[in-house]
Motif scaffolding. Sequence first.
Motif, mmCIF file in Angstrom:
data_model
loop_
_atom_site.group_PDB
_atom_site.id
_atom_site.type_symbol
_atom_site.label_atom_id
_atom_site.label_comp_id
_atom_site.label_asym_id
_atom_site.label_seq_id
_atom_site.Cartn_x
_atom_site.Cartn_y
_atom_site.Cartn_z
ATOM 1 N N SER A 129 0.809 -1.222 0.000
ATOM 2 C CA SER A 129 0.000 0.000 0.000
ATOM 3 C C SER A 129 0.839 1.267 0.000
ATOM 4 N N THR A 130 2.157 1.113 0.137
ATOM 5 C CA THR A 130 3.046 2.264 0.184
ATOM 6 C C THR A 130 4.060 2.173 -0.958
ATOM 7 N N PRO A 131 4.666 3.295 -1.368
ATOM 8 C CA PRO A 131 5.610 3.268 -2.493
ATOM 9 C C PRO A 131 6.790 2.326 -2.238
ATOM 10 N N ALA A 132 7.299 1.741 -3.319
ATOM 11 C CA ALA A 132 8.392 0.775 -3.199
ATOM 12 C C ALA A 132 9.672 1.416 -2.685
ATOM 13 N N ASP A 133 9.892 2.696 -2.990
ATOM 14 C CA ASP A 133 11.125 3.350 -2.560
ATOM 15 C C ASP A 133 10.931 4.125 -1.256
ATOM 16 N N THR A 134 10.262 3.494 -0.321
ATOM 17 C CA THR A 134 10.148 4.016 1.036
ATOM 18 C C THR A 134 10.532 2.908 2.002
ATOM 19 N N ALA A 135 11.021 3.294 3.168
ATOM 20 C CA ALA A 135 11.489 2.318 4.156
ATOM 21 C C ALA A 135 10.363 1.921 5.093
ATOM 22 N N LEU A 136 10.413 0.672 5.547
ATOM 23 C CA LEU A 136 9.461 0.167 6.532
ATOM 24 C C LEU A 136 10.194 -0.013 7.854
ATOM 25 N N TYR A 137 9.674 0.609 8.900
ATOM 26 C CA TYR A 137 10.332 0.663 10.210
ATOM 27 C C TYR A 137 9.456 -0.020 11.250
ATOM 28 N N LEU A 138 10.044 -0.991 11.953
ATOM 29 C CA LEU A 138 9.376 -1.646 13.078
ATOM 30 C C LEU A 138 10.153 -1.319 14.340
ATOM 31 N N ALA A 139 9.502 -0.663 15.299
ATOM 32 C CA ALA A 139 10.167 -0.222 16.519
ATOM 33 C C ALA A 139 9.841 -1.153 17.681
ATOM 34 N N GLY A 140 10.842 -1.385 18.518
ATOM 35 C CA GLY A 140 10.628 -2.091 19.774
ATOM 36 C C GLY A 140 10.416 -3.578 19.677
ATOM 37 N N VAL A 141 10.857 -4.218 18.589
ATOM 38 C CA VAL A 141 10.560 -5.646 18.417
ATOM 39 C C VAL A 141 11.770 -6.489 18.033
ATOM 40 N N PHE A 152 13.607 -10.492 6.004
ATOM 41 C CA PHE A 152 13.149 -11.379 4.931
ATOM 42 C C PHE A 152 11.712 -11.047 4.523
ATOM 43 N N ALA A 153 10.904 -10.636 5.484
ATOM 44 C CA ALA A 153 9.508 -10.295 5.194
ATOM 45 C C ALA A 153 9.373 -8.945 4.513
ATOM 46 N N GLY A 154 10.382 -8.053 4.677
ATOM 47 C CA GLY A 154 10.304 -6.757 4.017
ATOM 48 C C GLY A 154 10.572 -5.562 4.904
ATOM 49 N N VAL A 155 11.118 -5.778 6.103
ATOM 50 C CA VAL A 155 11.410 -4.682 7.030
ATOM 51 C C VAL A 155 12.782 -4.096 6.719
ATOM 52 N N ASP A 156 12.876 -2.749 6.748
ATOM 53 C CA ASP A 156 14.129 -2.065 6.423
ATOM 54 C C ASP A 156 14.824 -1.483 7.649
ATOM 55 N N LEU A 157 14.057 -1.041 8.626
ATOM 56 C CA LEU A 157 14.621 -0.391 9.809
ATOM 57 C C LEU A 157 14.050 -0.997 11.082
ATOM 58 N N VAL A 158 14.917 -1.192 12.053
ATOM 59 C CA VAL A 158 14.500 -1.613 13.390
ATOM 60 C C VAL A 158 15.266 -0.738 14.376
ATOM 61 N N ASP A 159 15.053 -0.953 15.663
ATOM 62 C CA ASP A 159 15.833 -0.232 16.667
ATOM 63 C C ASP A 159 16.300 -1.205 17.744
ATOM 64 N N GLY A 160 17.115 -0.697 18.658
ATOM 65 C CA GLY A 160 17.672 -1.541 19.708
ATOM 66 C C GLY A 160 16.903 -1.505 21.002
ATOM 67 N N LYS A 161 15.679 -0.965 20.984
ATOM 68 C CA LYS A 161 14.929 -0.776 22.222
ATOM 69 C C LYS A 161 14.682 -2.095 22.955
ATOM 70 N N ARG A 162 14.165 -3.092 22.243
ATOM 71 C CA ARG A 162 13.856 -4.359 22.899
ATOM 72 C C ARG A 162 15.126 -5.038 23.393
ATOM 73 N N ALA A 163 16.193 -4.944 22.610
ATOM 74 C CA ALA A 163 17.463 -5.539 23.025
ATOM 75 C C ALA A 163 17.983 -4.892 24.298
ATOM 76 N N ARG A 164 17.872 -3.565 24.402
ATOM 77 C CA ARG A 164 18.330 -2.881 25.612
ATOM 78 C C ARG A 164 17.474 -3.242 26.810
ATOM 79 N N VAL A 165 16.161 -3.273 26.616
ATOM 80 C CA VAL A 165 15.259 -3.616 27.721
ATOM 81 C C VAL A 165 15.548 -5.021 28.224
ATOM 82 N N LYS A 166 15.728 -5.941 27.308
ATOM 83 C CA LYS A 166 16.034 -7.319 27.699
ATOM 84 C C LYS A 166 17.336 -7.367 28.509
ATOM 85 N N GLY A 167 18.330 -6.599 28.077
ATOM 86 C CA GLY A 167 19.601 -6.585 28.787
ATOM 87 C C GLY A 167 19.451 -6.078 30.206
ATOM 88 N N ARG A 168 18.686 -5.026 30.392
ATOM 89 C CA ARG A 168 18.479 -4.474 31.728
ATOM 90 C C ARG A 168 17.674 -5.412 32.616
#
Length: 585
Positions: A129-141, A152-168
């Motif tokens: 539903s979104t243009p092909a030349d845009t990034a898909l970002y999933l936060a906190g997972v 592999f499913a199509g995600v381009d950007l993630v963050d380290g939030k869940r990794a940091r929380v797990k570490g703490r």
Amino acid sequence: MTDYFEVHARDGAARIGELRLSTPLTTPALADEVVVDAGSLWSEGRTAPEGSDEALTVLPHRAFPAGTRAEVQESFAVQYPDVDFPSAAVVTAETATDHGADAYVLGDATGVVGHASAFVDSIRAVRESTPADTALYLAGVATPANVATLVFAGVDLVDGKRARVKGRQGRYLATDGEYFLEDLDELPCACPACQGPRESFTRGDCATHNVNALAAELARVRRRIRDGRLRDYVEGQARHEAWCTAAFRTLDGQYAYLEQRTPVVRDAELLSASEDTIRRVEIQRFAERVTTRYRNRFDRPLVLVPCSARKPYSESQSHGQFHGAIGFRAHLVSMTSPIGVVPQELELTYPAQHYDSVVTGRWSEDEKRFVVEVLRRYLDRNSYPKVVAHVPSEGYREICERVEDALDLDFEYTVVDHPTTEESLSNLAEALDGEMTYRKRTREHNTVRAIADYMFGDGAGDEVFEPGTIQTTARHPKLQVRDTDGEQLATMVPQYGVLAFTLAGARRWLESDAPTKTVEIDGFVPHGSVLAPGVVDASSEIRVGDEVVVTGPKAFGVGRAEMSGPEMRGSTRGIAVEVRHVEER
């Protein structure tokens, strides 16, 4: 129009992209890695003004989702008057559409990650539903164990939030799962955070390690995408979490979504290490084209033989013996898992010469069913005066017998103990006694037409290379196709098993009744490549790696697609076509 994100390489739904910032970022990547300054990406801690919609609490926006209150947009303009940020729209599967943003944030990511069907449905809905030349970002997972599946499913950007929380929380993350920190006698990692004594390793160090492990896994994933082998990796990596296994198997069932995004040719080896390989796009596409496009042009018996470890098959010792016994008196078709059946004309065509499989001598029921179905469909479409099954008893014989029963045919079996024994080869030669030989030139012409059928569609070979209108020069597999006046039309590309056209060949293709894959461009003459902004229209059937004709008011050319047709039409950045030959009109 997006300004900040461009896709450079594709491996199914996964992409290598670039966020064009003051410090460029290659994706898939951690959004945390972006340096915060004018022109940089969104910074952690910058949130929407008080009173804004909940869907806008993550990132500053330049383009807002439909329905955003005017005062929210005005407040952002006041808060960030001089900085031109990449824009991001927070959406769900239900609200995703083109907002003119550079990236789209899946607002309910934490609710769908961990649930295979919901995750796949959401990612597919947003990406489609979104243009092909845009990034898909999933936060906190994201974690080191699941990020390969996310990409592999199509995600381009993630963050380290869940990794940091797990570490703490005292959870030590690795690519094969997570461990309670207190259960680890030693740290199974060599990152900087893990270099000190075990007894001094704190939960803060654990959080740092977790992000390091996530960043390292993303680097590994990027390498796999560049090599065209992410699927091989995910097939094993996903098994560390049950939902990841379910997700990539669910994705395999989304053939249209993955097929549009998967190149038709590439150099990468395809590893068949599990039964899941059968459901890969490349395997299913080859089987579909062989059973719906390929047309046997040999008026001779069919000889079914087993595949060989060496690729292409004809260069193997066993197939050399088969060819010697057959002596150009029959049509050779190889049976194999995971490909199905491979006519001799297509043995070079991707992925027929690009796969490697685990050989145990045992066939699973899934493998048998798949090859039975492909062979049944092949024989239902192509008739032969006689079928000789020169196959061993393990697996192959049972497959042939099932197809015999399904189609009410009679196969003649010629193998005793092993296909290459003297007695077996003698039986094969005797089974073809009295059959007329065909000329080597006949095989070459049939190969050219079979490849055209495979590339363009049923009957395309006879339409583009009508019998009596072509000649072949050079030696197989580096065949050159010329017309009867000697003008070159196409060249066979051995490493991919496809045809590369000249301008004369492209015109011939365009003027024929064969399906044509065409890219219409604006009024310019391309030199080397056509960029997406220059594309006016493109055939929907075009896939990455396809041979395409380029037409425009000022130019006519031919080349290879670097994007799918739908992506060419919808993108504002990136290379659409690598042009091989072009002439000015």
